[in-house]
Design a protein around this motif. Structure first.
Motif, PDB file in Angstrom:
ATOM      1  N   LYS A   1       0.827  -1.207   0.000  1.00  0.00           N
ATOM      2  CA  LYS A   1       0.000   0.000   0.000  1.00  0.00           C
ATOM      3  C   LYS A   1       0.861   1.256   0.000  1.00  0.00           C
ATOM      4  N   ALA A   2       1.968   1.228   0.742  1.00  0.00           N
ATOM      5  CA  ALA A   2       2.872   2.379   0.757  1.00  0.00           C
ATOM      6  C   ALA A   2       3.435   2.634  -0.630  1.00  0.00           C
ATOM      7  N   LEU A   3       3.856   1.575  -1.308  1.00  0.00           N
ATOM      8  CA  LEU A   3       4.438   1.730  -2.645  1.00  0.00           C
ATOM      9  C   LEU A   3       3.409   2.254  -3.639  1.00  0.00           C
ATOM     10  N   GLU A   4       2.162   1.803  -3.494  1.00  0.00           N
ATOM     11  CA  GLU A   4       1.114   2.224  -4.428  1.00  0.00           C
ATOM     12  C   GLU A   4       0.665   3.663  -4.200  1.00  0.00           C
ATOM     13  N   SER A   5       0.831   4.153  -2.985  1.00  0.00           N
ATOM     14  CA  SER A   5       0.277   5.464  -2.625  1.00  0.00           C
ATOM     15  C   SER A   5       1.072   6.634  -3.188  1.00  0.00           C
ATOM     16  N   ILE A   6       2.280   6.380  -3.664  1.00  0.00           N
ATOM     17  CA  ILE A   6       3.158   7.492  -4.043  1.00  0.00           C
ATOM     18  C   ILE A   6       3.154   7.795  -5.536  1.00  0.00           C
ATOM     19  N   ALA A   7       2.200   7.227  -6.276  1.00  0.00           N
ATOM     20  CA  ALA A   7       2.130   7.500  -7.708  1.00  0.00           C
ATOM     21  C   ALA A   7       2.044   8.991  -8.029  1.00  0.00           C
ATOM     22  N   PRO A   8       1.245   9.785  -7.286  1.00  0.00           N
ATOM     23  CA  PRO A   8       1.186  11.221  -7.613  1.00  0.00           C
ATOM     24  C   PRO A   8       2.505  11.965  -7.415  1.00  0.00           C
ATOM     25  N   LEU A   9       3.459  11.328  -6.739  1.00  0.00           N
ATOM     26  CA  LEU A   9       4.752  11.969  -6.498  1.00  0.00           C
ATOM     27  C   LEU A   9       5.773  11.637  -7.580  1.00  0.00           C
ATOM     28  N   GLY A  10       5.398  10.738  -8.508  1.00  0.00           N
ATOM     29  CA  GLY A  10       6.319  10.381  -9.578  1.00  0.00           C
ATOM     30  C   GLY A  10       7.605   9.756  -9.072  1.00  0.00           C
ATOM     31  N   ASP A  11       7.514   8.961  -8.030  1.00  0.00           N
ATOM     32  CA  ASP A  11       8.730   8.420  -7.410  1.00  0.00           C
ATOM     33  C   ASP A  11       9.424   7.394  -8.303  1.00  0.00           C
ATOM     34  N   ASN A  12       8.629   6.531  -8.982  1.00  0.00           N
ATOM     35  CA  ASN A  12       9.181   5.596  -9.969  1.00  0.00           C
ATOM     36  C   ASN A  12      10.391   4.822  -9.458  1.00  0.00           C
ATOM     37  N   ASP A  13      10.179   4.016  -8.450  1.00  0.00           N
ATOM     38  CA  ASP A  13      11.231   3.174  -7.889  1.00  0.00           C
ATOM     39  C   ASP A  13      12.382   3.997  -7.322  1.00  0.00           C
ATOM     40  N   GLY A  14      12.061   5.163  -6.794  1.00  0.00           N
ATOM     41  CA  GLY A  14      13.095   6.055  -6.276  1.00  0.00           C
ATOM     42  C   GLY A  14      13.167   6.043  -4.763  1.00  0.00           C
ATOM     43  N   LEU A  15      13.378   7.229  -4.195  1.00  0.00           N
ATOM     44  CA  LEU A  15      13.671   7.360  -2.780  1.00  0.00           C
ATOM     45  C   LEU A  15      12.580   6.788  -1.884  1.00  0.00           C
ATOM     46  N   PHE A  16      11.319   7.066  -2.190  1.00  0.00           N
ATOM     47  CA  PHE A  16      10.242   6.594  -1.319  1.00  0.00           C
ATOM     48  C   PHE A  16      10.108   5.080  -1.363  1.00  0.00           C
ATOM     49  N   HIS A  17      10.412   4.476  -2.516  1.00  0.00           N
ATOM     50  CA  HIS A  17      10.443   3.020  -2.585  1.00  0.00           C
ATOM     51  C   HIS A  17      11.533   2.479  -1.663  1.00  0.00           C
ATOM     52  N   HIS A  18      12.697   3.090  -1.704  1.00  0.00           N
ATOM     53  CA  HIS A  18      13.805   2.629  -0.865  1.00  0.00           C
ATOM     54  C   HIS A  18      13.496   2.816   0.620  1.00  0.00           C
ATOM     55  N   LEU A  19      12.834   3.920   0.972  1.00  0.00           N
ATOM     56  CA  LEU A  19      12.458   4.145   2.368  1.00  0.00           C
ATOM     57  C   LEU A  19      11.477   3.072   2.845  1.00  0.00           C
ATOM     58  N   ALA A  20      10.518   2.731   1.998  1.00  0.00           N
ATOM     59  CA  ALA A  20       9.557   1.687   2.364  1.00  0.00           C
ATOM     60  C   ALA A  20      10.246   0.332   2.485  1.00  0.00           C
ATOM     61  N   ASN A  21      11.156   0.061   1.563  1.00  0.00           N
ATOM     62  CA  ASN A  21      11.886  -1.210   1.619  1.00  0.00           C
ATOM     63  C   ASN A  21      12.787  -1.263   2.849  1.00  0.00           C
ATOM     64  N   PHE A  22      13.361  -0.129   3.220  1.00  0.00           N
ATOM     65  CA  PHE A  22      14.197  -0.064   4.433  1.00  0.00           C
ATOM     66  C   PHE A  22      13.370  -0.384   5.666  1.00  0.00           C
ATOM     67  N   ALA A  23      12.149   0.154   5.719  1.00  0.00           N
ATOM     68  CA  ALA A  23      11.285  -0.089   6.881  1.00  0.00           C
ATOM     69  C   ALA A  23      11.012  -1.580   7.058  1.00  0.00           C
ATOM     70  N   VAL A  24      10.935  -2.320   5.943  1.00  0.00           N
ATOM     71  CA  VAL A  24      10.669  -3.756   6.004  1.00  0.00           C
ATOM     72  C   VAL A  24      11.938  -4.540   6.340  1.00  0.00           C
ATOM     73  N   ALA A  25      13.059  -4.156   5.736  1.00  0.00           N
ATOM     74  CA  ALA A  25      14.283  -4.963   5.823  1.00  0.00           C
ATOM     75  C   ALA A  25      15.121  -4.690   7.071  1.00  0.00           C
ATOM     76  N   ARG A  26      14.789  -3.647   7.832  1.00  0.00           N
ATOM     77  CA  ARG A  26      15.640  -3.279   8.967  1.00  0.00           C
ATOM     78  C   ARG A  26      15.700  -4.387  10.012  1.00  0.00           C
ATOM     79  N   SER A  27      16.794  -4.380  10.771  1.00  0.00           N
ATOM     80  CA  SER A  27      16.993  -5.409  11.792  1.00  0.00           C
ATOM     81  C   SER A  27      16.896  -4.846  13.205  1.00  0.00           C
ATOM     82  N   TYR A  28      16.611  -3.529  13.341  1.00  0.00           N
ATOM     83  CA  TYR A  28      16.470  -2.913  14.665  1.00  0.00           C
ATOM     84  C   TYR A  28      15.597  -1.691  14.551  1.00  0.00           C
TER      85      TYR A  28
END
Length: 313
Positions: free
Chosen positions: A286-313
């Protein structure tokens, strides 16, 4: 991902320096309170909320003609300086919330980020005062002259946004729901509502505050940031619940398994580890889908969302 790693490093360096500058300018704080404020705030951490401020502001700035390649780019310095102030305010509110959450009357924790909690390092009264001072200092920053060319109406929106994120409709309300629910079993909707307020509200506010720093940002873009922050906040909390049962105390920097010992409602206690993982993935998408109006296109917001999932602490 290397670009994201550089951005994360730059964000942390900038907000750490900005926070140090703020405390240096307020070194008249009497007694041990000033030391406790520094102790609670300048103690590392992910600076995830600061990253969201910088990310939202920089993403929208680029859309309106600023194509500076990084947060430390010389021609981006004035805009980045504005974001420094906002990021500092957000991190102070976050630090205040952790100080108060750790108190004996709340979660009664002994460790935070691998160090004694504020009330253990100082004393309970000093920790309460330090938290109070950090919260009010955050709003002082948003009312300061250091926000550059941000329009007055946008500043007012910032104050309202941070107030909602921190207050009864946000973190305070969520903490109240958490206390009331201890020892009781919540359903999924109730659990999501509690965490949407307790954890998600400040994450959501961080995204919106960064966007509000850009005077030309549209309401559609601000709403997209709000939706993204809402989904990201839920993702972040579910990962916290998972880590509480899968990570060790050294990795977390605090006691693992604390939620279970205190009979806290978590996504893992309600759904099991597998179910919580599926719920995490749903909110991540849902986070990845919500940023379409920002034109992120696999950019910073995608990486931030992926970081939130992959973090270990």
């Amino acid at each position: 991902m290397s670009d994201f790693s550089a951005f994360w490093s730059q964000s942390r360096e900038r907000v750490e320096a900005a926070l140090e500058s703020v405390f240096s300018a307020h070194d008249e704080t009497p007694g041990r309170t000033g030391s406790a404020m520094r102790y609670a705030t300048l103690n590392g951490g992910k600076r995830f909320r600061a990253m969201l401020v910088y990310g939202a502001g920089m993403t929208l700035q680029r859309q309106f003609g600023d194509h500076a390649p990084g947060i430390n780019a010389p021609d981006n310095e004035e805009q980045a300086g504005t974001l420094d102030v906002i990021a500092s305010a957000v991190e102070m509110v976050h630090a205040y919330s952790l100080v108060h959450d750790d108190l004996p009357a709340m979660d009664d924790d002994d460790l935070r980020r691998g160090r004694p909690t504020c009330h253990r390092a100082f004393d309970e009264a000093t920790a309460i005062l330090a938290g109070d001072a950090l919260l009010t200092l955050a709003f002082e920053l948003l009312a300061s002259d250091d926000l550059g060319a941000v329009l007055p109406e946008r500043r007012l929106m910032m104050v309202r946004q941070l107030s909602m994120g921190a207050g009864a409709s946000g973190m305070v309300g969520g903490q109240s729901l958490d206390i009331d629910a201890t020892g009781k079993e919540l359903d999924l909707d109730q659990l999501m509502q509690m965490h949407r307020m307790k954890t998600g509200a400040l994450i959501r506010s961080s995204c919106v505050l960064g966007g509000l720093a850009v005077n030309n940002a549209s309401l559609e873009q601000i709403r997209a940031l709000e939706d993204y922050g809402d989904a990201l906040g839920m993702t972040f909390q579910i990962v916290d619940d998972i880590l509480d049962v899968t990570a060790d105390s050294d990795t977390l920097g605090k006691a693992s398994g604390a939620d279970s010992r205190m009979e806290k409602n978590t996504f893992v206690s309600l759904l099991g580890l597998e179910g919580a993982t599926k719920e995490r993935d749903r909110w991540h998408q849902k986070a990845l889908e919500s940023i379409a109006p920002l034109g992120d296109n696999d950019g910073l917001f995608h990486h931030l969302a992926n970081f939130a999932v992959a973090r270990s602490y």
